[in-house]
Design a protein around this motif. Structure first.
Motif, PDB file in Angstrom:
ATOM      1  N   SER A  27       0.838  -1.186   0.000  1.00 40.90           N
ATOM      2  CA  SER A  27       0.000   0.000   0.000  1.00 40.90           C
ATOM      3  C   SER A  27       0.877   1.241   0.000  1.00 40.90           C
ATOM      4  O   SER A  27       1.936   1.245   0.638  1.00 40.90           O
ATOM      5  N   TRP A  61      -6.877  -7.996  -2.657  1.00 47.62           N
ATOM      6  CA  TRP A  61      -6.682  -6.607  -2.269  1.00 47.62           C
ATOM      7  C   TRP A  61      -6.990  -6.521  -0.770  1.00 47.62           C
ATOM      8  O   TRP A  61      -8.111  -6.799  -0.364  1.00 47.62           O
ATOM      9  N   ASP A  62      -5.983  -6.210  -0.005  1.00 46.51           N
ATOM     10  CA  ASP A  62      -6.092  -6.235   1.452  1.00 46.51           C
ATOM     11  C   ASP A  62      -6.727  -7.544   1.915  1.00 46.51           C
ATOM     12  O   ASP A  62      -7.635  -7.564   2.760  1.00 46.51           O
TER      13      ASP A  62
END
Ligand code: ADP
Ligand code: MG
Length: 269
Positions: A27, A61-62
């Motif tokens: 990120s 994603w995450d």
């Protein structure tokens, strides 16, 4: 964090665009996907916002598999900038930016306020807001494209050779702008380019691709330069035959790596 896990993409006509691609993108980092034309860069980028569905493998994603996300919802959280700005030709600059926000349900006044703000963020002169895209230079149009991608304040910015069509001087200016936006806005940026110099100037992490979306090397600019994985990478870096695009300078104990345009790409210790 975005993680590719063994992603492959084979198009219906049999073209193998991406082969067993695994990568972690932290990120707030800026990752550059670099490779010659046809090496699968656009395909990889489009897998992230589900404009392309992988044939196998997955993207998290995450920690959440994006295949389970609603594509429309996903794309709202991921700004997308194309090589040609993709602006609506019959709409003024300000309307082009405000329209994206209107589509997400933002009221008119707030959408126009935000559009002005984000055009200011990318350094477009206010006088240009009332022009039509055809009345802009290539560089100005790309700024509007970036503004539009940023309008909804996405966490992720996907950029596909955004400065490929502008001349070298303006291109350098736009690169500086992206570096500034990245530092100030803390977006996760995935940047596609075939220009290794551009990748070295901007990226925290560089992914060098071969035909078929095969990774030749992943690393920070300094790591790749200090330790090119093979001849393919060396060739790509222009380290062969003395035609190097990158050069080093000794400053005390540190070897500083400079790009062809003289910017610092990294420090070797
Ligand atoms: P790059 O962006 O690095 O130039 P692409 O991801 O666009 O590479 O393309 C990778 C390979 O996949 C190329 O051989 C290209 O011709 C092929 N390709 C891209 N899109 C399609 C498609 N929709 N159908 C079939 N083949 C495609
Ligand atoms: Mg492409």
């Amino acid at each position: 964090m975005i993680s590719f896990e063994h992603v492959s993409k084979r198009y219906d006509d049999g073209t193998q665009a991406v082969t067993d691609f695994s990568l972690t993108i932290a990120s707030h980092s800026l990752t550059a996907l670099v490779g010659s034309s046809g090496s699968g860069k656009t395909t990889l980028l489009r897998c992230i916002n589900r404009m392309v569905e992988p044939t196998s493998g997955r993207i998290l994603w995450d920690g959440v598999d994006i295949a389970e996300a609603n594509p429309v919802h996903l794309r709202r959280q991921m700004g997308y900038v194309m090589q040609q700005s993709g602006l609506l030709p019959h709409r003024k600059v300000i309307d082009n930016v405000a329209t994206v926000l209107r589509l997400t349900g933002v009221d008119r006044t707030a959408a126009y306020r935000r559009a002005r703000e984000v055009l200011n963020t990318v350094g477009l002169e206010p006088a240009l807001e009332q022009r039509y895209p055809a009345q802009l230079s290539g560089g100005q149009a790309q700024r509007v494209g970036v503004a539009r991608a940023l309008a909804a304040d996405p966490k992720v910015l996907l950029m596909d050779e955004p400065f490929g069509a502008v001349d070298p001087i303006v291109r350098r200016e736009l690169q500086r702008e992206i570096a500034r936006l990245h530092a100030e806005l803390h977006k996760t940026i995935i940047f596609v380019t075939h220009d290794i110099d551009e990748a070295f100037a901007l990226a925290d992490q560089i992914v060098i691709l071969k035909t078929g979306g095969v990774i030749a090397q992943v690393g920070s600019p300094a790591e790749i330069l200090a330790n090119p994985a093979d001849d393919f990478v060396r060739q790509f870096l222009g380290l062969h035959h003395g035609e190097r695009q990158l050069r080093t300078e000794q400053h005390g104990d540190h070897t500083v790596v400079l790009t062809a345009s003289g910017r610092v790409a990294g420090v070797l210790t």
